[in-house]
Design an enzyme around this catalytic site. Structure first.
Site, PDB file in Angstrom:
ATOM      1  N   LYS A 183     -12.687 -18.213  -3.475  1.00  0.00           N
ATOM      2  CA  LYS A 183     -12.241 -17.726  -4.788  1.00  0.00           C
ATOM      3  C   LYS A 183     -10.829 -17.173  -4.637  1.00  0.00           C
ATOM      4  CE  LYS A 183     -12.550 -13.719  -6.836  1.00  0.00           C
ATOM      5  NZ  LYS A 183     -11.202 -13.713  -7.454  1.00  0.00           N
ATOM      6  N   GLU A 259      -9.244  -8.046   5.524  1.00  0.00           N
ATOM      7  CA  GLU A 259      -7.808  -7.765   5.695  1.00  0.00           C
ATOM      8  C   GLU A 259      -7.370  -6.961   4.489  1.00  0.00           C
ATOM      9  OE1 GLU A 259      -6.090  -8.360   8.276  1.00  0.00           O
ATOM     10  OE2 GLU A 259      -7.407  -9.750   9.317  1.00  0.00           O
ATOM     11  N   CYS A 293       1.232  -6.863   2.066  1.00  0.00           N
ATOM     12  CA  CYS A 293       0.424  -5.858   2.778  1.00  0.00           C
ATOM     13  C   CYS A 293       1.237  -5.227   3.895  1.00  0.00           C
ATOM     14  CB  CYS A 293      -0.826  -6.512   3.343  1.00  0.00           C
ATOM     15  SG  CYS A 293      -0.474  -7.918   4.399  1.00  0.00           S
ATOM     16  N   GLU A 390      -0.479   3.134  -1.255  1.00  0.00           N
ATOM     17  CA  GLU A 390       0.138   1.812  -1.203  1.00  0.00           C
ATOM     18  C   GLU A 390       0.669   1.511  -2.598  1.00  0.00           C
ATOM     19  OE1 GLU A 390      -2.396  -1.743  -0.931  1.00  0.00           O
ATOM     20  OE2 GLU A 390      -0.971  -2.527   0.538  1.00  0.00           O
TER      21      GLU A 390
HETATM   22  P1  NAD Z   1      -7.590  -6.984  -4.985  1.00  0.00           P
HETATM   23  O1  NAD Z   1      -8.428  -6.263  -3.992  1.00  0.00           O
HETATM   24  O2  NAD Z   1      -7.482  -6.453  -6.356  1.00  0.00           O
HETATM   25  O3  NAD Z   1      -8.141  -8.479  -5.140  1.00  0.00           O
HETATM   26  C1  NAD Z   1      -8.216  -9.360  -4.042  1.00  0.00           C
HETATM   27  C2  NAD Z   1      -9.263 -10.409  -4.314  1.00  0.00           C
HETATM   28  O4  NAD Z   1     -10.536  -9.792  -4.299  1.00  0.00           O
HETATM   29  C3  NAD Z   1      -9.142 -11.073  -5.689  1.00  0.00           C
HETATM   30  O5  NAD Z   1      -9.475 -12.429  -5.547  1.00  0.00           O
HETATM   31  C4  NAD Z   1     -10.171 -10.325  -6.515  1.00  0.00           C
HETATM   32  O6  NAD Z   1     -10.657 -11.056  -7.599  1.00  0.00           O
HETATM   33  C5  NAD Z   1     -11.247 -10.084  -5.485  1.00  0.00           C
HETATM   34  N1  NAD Z   1     -12.140  -8.948  -5.722  1.00  0.00           N
HETATM   35  C6  NAD Z   1     -11.843  -7.759  -6.313  1.00  0.00           C
HETATM   36  N2  NAD Z   1     -12.930  -6.973  -6.308  1.00  0.00           N
HETATM   37  C7  NAD Z   1     -13.924  -7.662  -5.707  1.00  0.00           C
HETATM   38  C8  NAD Z   1     -15.287  -7.388  -5.414  1.00  0.00           C
HETATM   39  N3  NAD Z   1     -15.862  -6.231  -5.738  1.00  0.00           N
HETATM   40  N4  NAD Z   1     -16.035  -8.334  -4.796  1.00  0.00           N
HETATM   41  C9  NAD Z   1     -15.469  -9.503  -4.443  1.00  0.00           C
HETATM   42  N5  NAD Z   1     -14.188  -9.843  -4.714  1.00  0.00           N
HETATM   43  C10 NAD Z   1     -13.416  -8.919  -5.318  1.00  0.00           C
HETATM   44  O7  NAD Z   1      -6.155  -7.170  -4.308  1.00  0.00           O
HETATM   45  P2  NAD Z   1      -4.844  -7.872  -4.899  1.00  0.00           P
HETATM   46  O8  NAD Z   1      -4.214  -6.982  -5.903  1.00  0.00           O
HETATM   47  O9  NAD Z   1      -5.142  -9.277  -5.267  1.00  0.00           O
HETATM   48  O10 NAD Z   1      -3.930  -7.933  -3.583  1.00  0.00           O
HETATM   49  C11 NAD Z   1      -3.197  -6.850  -3.140  1.00  0.00           C
HETATM   50  C12 NAD Z   1      -3.931  -6.139  -2.015  1.00  0.00           C
HETATM   51  O11 NAD Z   1      -4.211  -7.054  -0.959  1.00  0.00           O
HETATM   52  C13 NAD Z   1      -3.064  -5.058  -1.386  1.00  0.00           C
HETATM   53  O12 NAD Z   1      -3.844  -3.927  -1.117  1.00  0.00           O
HETATM   54  C14 NAD Z   1      -2.575  -5.710  -0.095  1.00  0.00           C
HETATM   55  O13 NAD Z   1      -2.206  -4.804   0.904  1.00  0.00           O
HETATM   56  C15 NAD Z   1      -3.761  -6.528   0.278  1.00  0.00           C
HETATM   57  N6  NAD Z   1      -3.378  -7.613   1.190  1.00  0.00           N
HETATM   58  C16 NAD Z   1      -3.716  -7.491   2.512  1.00  0.00           C
HETATM   59  C17 NAD Z   1      -3.324  -8.472   3.425  1.00  0.00           C
HETATM   60  C18 NAD Z   1      -3.648  -8.334   4.895  1.00  0.00           C
HETATM   61  O14 NAD Z   1      -3.462  -9.294   5.636  1.00  0.00           O
HETATM   62  N7  NAD Z   1      -4.116  -7.177   5.341  1.00  0.00           N
HETATM   63  C19 NAD Z   1      -2.591  -9.582   2.972  1.00  0.00           C
HETATM   64  C20 NAD Z   1      -2.267  -9.670   1.611  1.00  0.00           C
HETATM   65  C21 NAD Z   1      -2.678  -8.682   0.731  1.00  0.00           C
END
Ligand code: NAD
Length: 487
Positions: A183, A259, A293, A390
């Site tokens: 997804k 991650e 991130c 963040e």
């Molecule tokens: P987000 O957590 O809002 O969403 C990420 C994904 O998770 C989306 O596809 C979302 O629909 C899904 N999601 C949200 N809640 C969920 C749940 N309860 N169950 C299952 N899926 C769920 O994050 P975002 O705004 O899309 O991305 C930004 C975040 O991602 C930042 O915190 C960033 O640091 C992190 N990030 C981390 C890495 C890494 O390698 N550590 C890389 C890129 C982004």
């Protein structure tokens, strides 16, 4: 030939992609282009039944194609063909990503797409090289550690580097012999769909990669809680990671890779090469407008050089080329949404109200779309949300220290431990700091990922669990079985 394109000319894939076929879907979440705020598409939401259909398809495909059982080299070659097609179709992929996301077309063509293809090749090459082990046991027996794929992996990716994040999940899972239900983020789903379509064109079994669109609450929860999803691989925020852990604990324990977020420090000692440090720090907070991130968002500088360093960084932060992601000359990203701009305004405003000095920026850019000026905040209280949270935007805070230990203590974040940068010409000090810093990745006299895909990436503390990239990511997609044979 210019890379610029007219966003209204791009035909977007619509619906979900299951078993190599498009499943029509309409309605869903309205999407606005970050570059100009125009409504341009909607992201449908797959319900639990559709997720179940995708998981069943993935399971059946594993059984019918023998993907897990073929000679590993066959998986290598098939994935290499897919990577070649990704390179060949780079422009279309890049357009599909640029239109919805914050990634400028020139950066997508130069970095995101070719690096994704390269990383898929890296994992493809591990398929016939990484395996089990023959281990020492008593002489009346033979001890083996055999490894095998999990089955169907459930992958969930964030909005910020859609194709690259999908590659990080799909590459190791497929090379290791699994099928995937993925997804993508509801905000940037289109390029991932095309990535999956390309896999079928490259000859990978249809149904090995299944893409279901939707939000976290409905679709994400259905994936992580599905009994036939054997492993979950997630990239996103720490809050969503925690919700996923909870759902997995409730619905049936299974391994997961998480991650998550970061708030990474950049520690600059007085003996550092300041122009080099300033360049690396500015790039790290300007890249994708800080929506990464790994963004190095906390500058922790020796007091004696802090002012000179801040002015070098400010000079570089002032040299941006904002513009729509579909114009070749754009070199500074928009922010993903109006809501995110509002969040930045409130965090920066609160810090300034409590005495922080805004050396640069501190406001949105007056132009169409959602752009925020590179922002440098000095004299920020350590407890300010600008330092602790963040922000996911182009905001760099400055804190100073006198003694080495004081600087390293400031670097230590109570929640996050994704990355850290440190700058010094003193090798002993660098090694002392590397030992002391609690972060999954540490860069010394540079900042940001290289093309050394062998280096795993992942967080300490609440920045994550497990690793992406490297051998570790491949092995995390196989389970091990201990075998003891009496002779
Ligand atoms: P987000 O957590 O809002 O969403 C990420 C994904 O998770 C989306 O596809 C979302 O629909 C899904 N999601 C949200 N809640 C969920 C749940 N309860 N169950 C299952 N899926 C769920 O994050 P975002 O705004 O899309 O991305 C930004 C975040 O991602 C930042 O915190 C960033 O640091 C992190 N990030 C981390 C890495 C890494 O390698 N550590 C890389 C890129 C982004």
């Amino acid at each position: 030939m210019s890379l610029s394109f007219d966003p209204s000319s791009v035909a977007l894939p619509s619906g979900h992609f299951i078993g190599g076929e498009w499943i029509d879907a309409t309605g869903g979440i309205e999407l606005l282009r970050p570059s100009d705020g125009a409504a341009f598409a909607a992201c449908p939401i797959a319900d639990a039944d559709l997720v179940d259909r995708a998981v069943t398809t993935a399971k059946q495909t594993l059984a019918s194609s023998g993907w897990a059982r073929v000679a590993p080299r066959e998986r290598t070659l098939a994935l290499q063909r897919w990577a070649d097609l990704i390179d060949a179709e780079a422009e279309k992929l890049a357009r599909l990503e640029a239109i919805a996301s914050t990634r400028p077309i020139a950066e997508l063509m130069a970095v995101d797409i070719p690096v994704t293809a390269e990383q898929i090749r890296f994992f493809a090459e591990l398929a016939d090289k990484e395996g089990g082990d023959l281990v020492p046991t008593a002489s009346d027996s033979v001890g083996l550690i055999a490894t095998e794929p999990y089955g169907v992996v459930g992958a969930i990716t964030p909005w910020n580097f859609p194709v690259n994040m999908a590659g990080w999940k799909l590459g190791p899972a497929l090379a290791a012999g699994n099928a995937v239900v993925l997804k993508p983020s509801e905000m940037t789903p289109f390029a991932t769909l095309y990535l999956a379509e390309l896999s079928v064109r490259a000859g990978l079994p249809a149904g090995l990669i299944n893409i279901v669109l939707g939000d976290g609450r409905t679709t994400g929860t259905a994936i992580t809680g599905h009994p036939d999803i054997a492993k979950v691989s997630f990239t996103g925020s720490t809050a969503a990671g925690a919700a996923i852990m909870e759902n997995i604990a409730r619905t049936g324990i299974k391994p997961m890779t998480l991650e998550l977020g970061g708030k990474s420090p950049q520690i600059v000692f007085a003996d550092a090469d300041l122009p080099l440090a300033a360049g690396a720090i500015a790039r790290s907070i300007l890249g994708n407008a800080g929506q990464a991130c790994v963004a190095g968002s906390r500058l922790i500088a020796a007091e004696s050089i802090a002012e000179e360093l801040a002015s070098l960084i400010a000079e570089r932060m002032g040299q941006i080329r904002p513009g729509p992601t579909w114009e070749a000359g754009s070199g500074y990203s928009p922010i993903i949404s109006e809501r995110q701009i509002g969040r930045m305004e409130s965090i920066v405003g609160a810090a300034v109200a409590r005495g922080a000095r805004c050396l640069l920026g501190g406001a949105r850019l007056e132009r169409p779309g959602y752009f925020y000026a590179p922002t440098l905040l000095d004299a920020v209280e350590a407890a300010s949300p600008a330092v602790t949270e963040e922000i996911f935007g182009p905001v760099l805070t400055v804190q100073t220290f006198r003694e080495e230990e004081e600087g390293l203590a400031l670097a230590d974040h109570s929640t996050y431990g994704l990355c850290a940068g440190l700058y010094t010409r003193d090798l002993s000090r660098a090694l002392r700091a590397v030992n002391r810093l609690q972060a999954g990745t540490i860069w010394v006299n540079r900042y940001g990922r290289s093309r050394d895909h062998i280096l795993p990436t992942g967080g300490y503390k609440q920045s994550g669990l497990g690793k992406d990239l490297g051998r570790e990511a491949y092995l995390a997609n196989r389970k091990s079985k201990s075998v003891l044979i009496a002779i």
